[in-house]
Every structure is written in C-alpha cells, then in structure tokens.
Design a protein around this motif. Structure first.
Motif, PDB file in Angstrom:
ATOM      1  N   GLN A  87       0.800  -1.218   0.000  1.00 11.35           N
ATOM      2  CA  GLN A  87       0.000   0.000   0.000  1.00 11.35           C
ATOM      3  C   GLN A  87       0.835   1.270   0.000  1.00 11.35           C
ATOM      4  OE1 GLN A  87      -2.841   0.156   3.190  1.00 11.35           O
ATOM      5  NE2 GLN A  87      -3.741   2.091   2.525  1.00 11.35           N
ATOM      6  N   PHE A  88       1.980   1.256   0.694  1.00  8.84           N
ATOM      7  CA  PHE A  88       2.700   2.504   0.934  1.00  8.84           C
ATOM      8  C   PHE A  88       4.104   2.576   0.341  1.00  8.84           C
ATOM      9  CE2 PHE A  88      -0.261   2.068   4.562  1.00  8.84           C
ATOM     10  CZ  PHE A  88      -1.015   3.204   4.356  1.00  8.84           C
ATOM     11  N   TYR A  89       4.627   1.487  -0.200  1.00 10.06           N
ATOM     12  CA  TYR A  89       6.012   1.456  -0.671  1.00 10.06           C
ATOM     13  C   TYR A  89       6.077   1.251  -2.185  1.00 10.06           C
ATOM     14  CZ  TYR A  89       8.060   1.293   4.016  1.00 10.06           C
ATOM     15  OH  TYR A  89       8.467   1.607   5.284  1.00 10.06           O
ATOM     16  N   HIS A  90       7.148   1.814  -2.765  1.00  7.38           N
ATOM     17  CA  HIS A  90       7.424   1.607  -4.180  1.00  7.38           C
ATOM     18  C   HIS A  90       8.485   0.529  -4.354  1.00  7.38           C
ATOM     19  CE1 HIS A  90       5.171   5.168  -5.334  1.00  7.38           C
ATOM     20  NE2 HIS A  90       5.865   5.896  -4.480  1.00  7.38           N
ATOM     21  N   SER A  91       8.482  -0.094  -5.498  1.00  7.75           N
ATOM     22  CA  SER A  91       9.594  -0.961  -5.881  1.00  7.75           C
ATOM     23  C   SER A  91      10.666  -0.105  -6.539  1.00  7.75           C
ATOM     24  CB  SER A  91       9.117  -2.040  -6.852  1.00  7.75           C
ATOM     25  OG  SER A  91       8.767  -1.452  -8.102  1.00  7.75           O
ATOM     26  N   PHE A  92      11.877  -0.641  -6.622  1.00 10.55           N
ATOM     27  CA  PHE A  92      12.958   0.101  -7.264  1.00 10.55           C
ATOM     28  C   PHE A  92      12.631   0.365  -8.734  1.00 10.55           C
ATOM     29  CE2 PHE A  92      17.434  -0.005  -9.093  1.00 10.55           C
ATOM     30  CZ  PHE A  92      17.655   1.333  -8.823  1.00 10.55           C
ATOM     31  N   LYS A  93      11.996  -0.586  -9.376  1.00 11.33           N
ATOM     32  CA  LYS A  93      11.622  -0.416 -10.779  1.00 11.33           C
ATOM     33  C   LYS A  93      10.704   0.778 -10.965  1.00 11.33           C
ATOM     34  CE  LYS A  93       9.488  -2.921 -14.658  1.00 11.33           C
ATOM     35  NZ  LYS A  93       8.858  -4.198 -15.086  1.00 11.33           N
ATOM     36  N   GLU A  94       9.836   1.026  -9.991  1.00 13.44           N
ATOM     37  CA  GLU A  94       8.866   2.112 -10.112  1.00 13.44           C
ATOM     38  C   GLU A  94       9.479   3.487  -9.949  1.00 13.44           C
ATOM     39  OE1 GLU A  94       4.765  -0.005  -8.461  1.00 13.44           O
ATOM     40  OE2 GLU A  94       6.255   0.743  -7.013  1.00 13.44           O
ATOM     41  N   ILE A  95      10.613   3.576  -9.246  1.00 11.21           N
ATOM     42  CA  ILE A  95      11.156   4.914  -8.957  1.00 11.21           C
ATOM     43  C   ILE A  95      12.513   5.179  -9.608  1.00 11.21           C
ATOM     44  CG2 ILE A  95       9.911   5.078  -6.769  1.00 11.21           C
ATOM     45  CD1 ILE A  95      13.648   4.495  -6.657  1.00 11.21           C
TER      46      ILE A  95
END
Length: 306
Positions: A87-95
C-alpha cells in the motif's frame, strides 16, 4: 534555514567565517523555492515504528518535504507487513527514473551476515549505484552506514567482543562542520549492534572525515568531504522505548542480553523509558536537511552534478 538580512550588515562577514548561511535581500527575492523530495529505504523489522521515528525527526523543519518509501524486493516480511508495503512502498523499478534531493537508508537485522550473503545485497548495491546519479545527498543509519561504507569505500565491518547496546556519550571532533552545528561538546546517542566500523579503517580513506566518536563505542558520525554523504553508525532515530523493547524481546527469547548501558533498571525487566538523545537527533536531522540538502541541491533535480 538561511537568515535573510540587508546587504552590508556587519554581522554577515563574521557569520560567513563561521560557515553560517546568510542570504541577502536581493538573493532572497530571486530565489526559487520548491518541495524537497526524499526517499526512505526502510530495512528495519519494526517497519511502522521506524517510519514513525524517522518522520518525527524529519518534521522538525520549516522545509516542505515530499517523502516516498522504497521496498527492497527480497526483504523478509510477514503477512501484515506485506500488505503495508504493497500500500505505501514503491519498488525500485517504479522509482528508478526519478530524482531525489535526499535518500535515507536505515539499519537492518542482518549485520552478523557477510554483506554478499544478505539476500537483497545485490539490489541494495543497485540502489547505492543509482543514487550516485539520481540523489543529491545520502544519509545512512547503522547497518545502512556499514553497507554504504563497504560499497563506496571498501571499508569492512569489525566484530567487537560483545554487542554494543545502550546510550553512549560522543565527543565532537570538528565543531566548524555544518552537520554538528549547535551540538554541545559531547552528546548522547543510542546503539544496538553486533558489528562496528573501525576508526583506523576510516582514517585510511582521504575522502572521509570522522566528526564524532567515543572511547567507549567508537566512531559515530562520518562525512565525505563533499558533504553529500553522512554515515551514522548508531540509531539516533530510536524513541524512548526502543532499546527497552529490544532488551525485553531478547530476554524473553532466552538470549540473556546485557542490560543496555546508561539505561536505568526498575525491577527484573523494567528499564526506565528515558531519553537523553532526542535533542541531538532532532538537530542532526535538521542540519542534514539544511546544510546537506536544501542549501546545496539544484532547483532542477535532473541537473544534478557529481
């Protein structure tokens, strides 16, 4: 935050020699101000408690911060934590195509392992390498500091004879350095770790400076000479009950932990909920945001230079 005054004020010259940032009216009128973007890599098992502790410290500034959280894919998580990460965290791929003013990498419960044996070591290395070109300033805490010192400078961790746990007093080595501005001659900070960074290893790296240390617990604050990297070997973000909870956890597991140093005992398990480091922690984070991030980062993050 900088001080804005009329040009020609006599105090400007004196304060400039003390490396205090003074902004003249002309510069203040023409400056561009925007939200600062921070990324937190939270590797602690106490996920929500650590978020709360870090956000509490980051909130003590007049600067507006936009904060995102990054999850490393191979972190061990429980069912509830997995939902929280989703719900609250991004993956490295996303950022990975984003740019940030600052990054914070926390400690992790993996210090007894060799770095290369940690399940998520390679992905963390990818993040550390990516940060060179996508992040202006980096703040590393406890194992995160050990990992970054190893990755960037080849400094290996050492293994003391016993776990370092408790609250220790530290001396400031260089009072003119901006990160310790406002510190007393000595200050307190909590520690909870089985491994450490040896002073003599840091001294072999000309790009690094030891800013605070103690004879009891060793090196605490290390900065690179560009003031773009700050390594904190302890846990200044801990709140008043964290060491107590860790001690009780280990005690109930039959590990027979030593009582954290400089923590008062009340009964068999009741360690007092005291704090002697919160003012230092607040000032450390405020100085990092002010001197390492706000006053140096470019207005357009894609113009980062290294």
């Amino acid at each position: 935050m900088p001080i804005c005054v009329k040009e020609g004020l006599p105090a400007i010259e004196t304060l400039a020699r003390e490396d205090i940032f003074i902004m003249t009216e002309k510069r203040a009128i023409h400056q561009d101000i925007r939200v600062l973007n921070l990324l937190i890599v939270n590797l602690m098992p106490t996920v929500i408690a650590t978020e709360t502790q870090l956000l509490r410290l980051l909130s003590n500034t007049a600067l507006q911060l936009n904060i995102e959280f990054l999850k490393i894919s191979d972190q061990l998580t429980g069912d509830k934590t997995a939902d929280h990460f989703k719900q609250f965290y991004h993956s490295f791929k996303e950022i990975k195509n984003n740019h940030y003013d600052g990054i914070i990498i926390t400690g992790a419960p993996v210090e007894k392992q060799e770095f290369e044996a940690v399940a998520y070591w390679q992905e963390l290395c990818d993040v550390l390498e990516w940060a060179k070109t996508h992040v202006f300033s980096s703040l590393y805490i406890c194992w995160g500091a050990q990992a970054a010192l190893y990755y960037h400078y080849g400094i290996k961790k050492s293994v003391p004879s016993a776990k370092i746990s408790g609250v220790c007093a530290y001396d400031v080595n260089n009072r003119r350095h901006p990160i310790v501005r406002g510190f007393d001659d000595f200050f307190y900070a909590p520690h909870s770790h089985y491994t450490a960074i040896a002073r003599e290893d840091v001294l072999t790296i000309p790009q690094l400076e030891i800013l605070a240390e103690s004879s009891e617990a060793g090196v605490y604050l290390i900065s690179d000479i560009t003031n773009r990297q700050l390594f904190v070997t302890g846990h200044c973000e801990y709140d008043r009950v964290t060491l107590k909870n860790e001690y009780i956890r280990d005690y109930l597991q039959g590990l027979k932990p030593d009582v954290p140093k400089n923590y008062q005992l009340k009964g068999e398990l009741g360690i007092s909920d005291q704090t002697t480091w919160s003012s230092h922690a607040t000032l450390l984070f405020a100085n990092w945001l002010n001197y390492y991030v706000y006053q140096q980062t470019p207005y357009h993050l894609k113009e980062l230079s290294f």
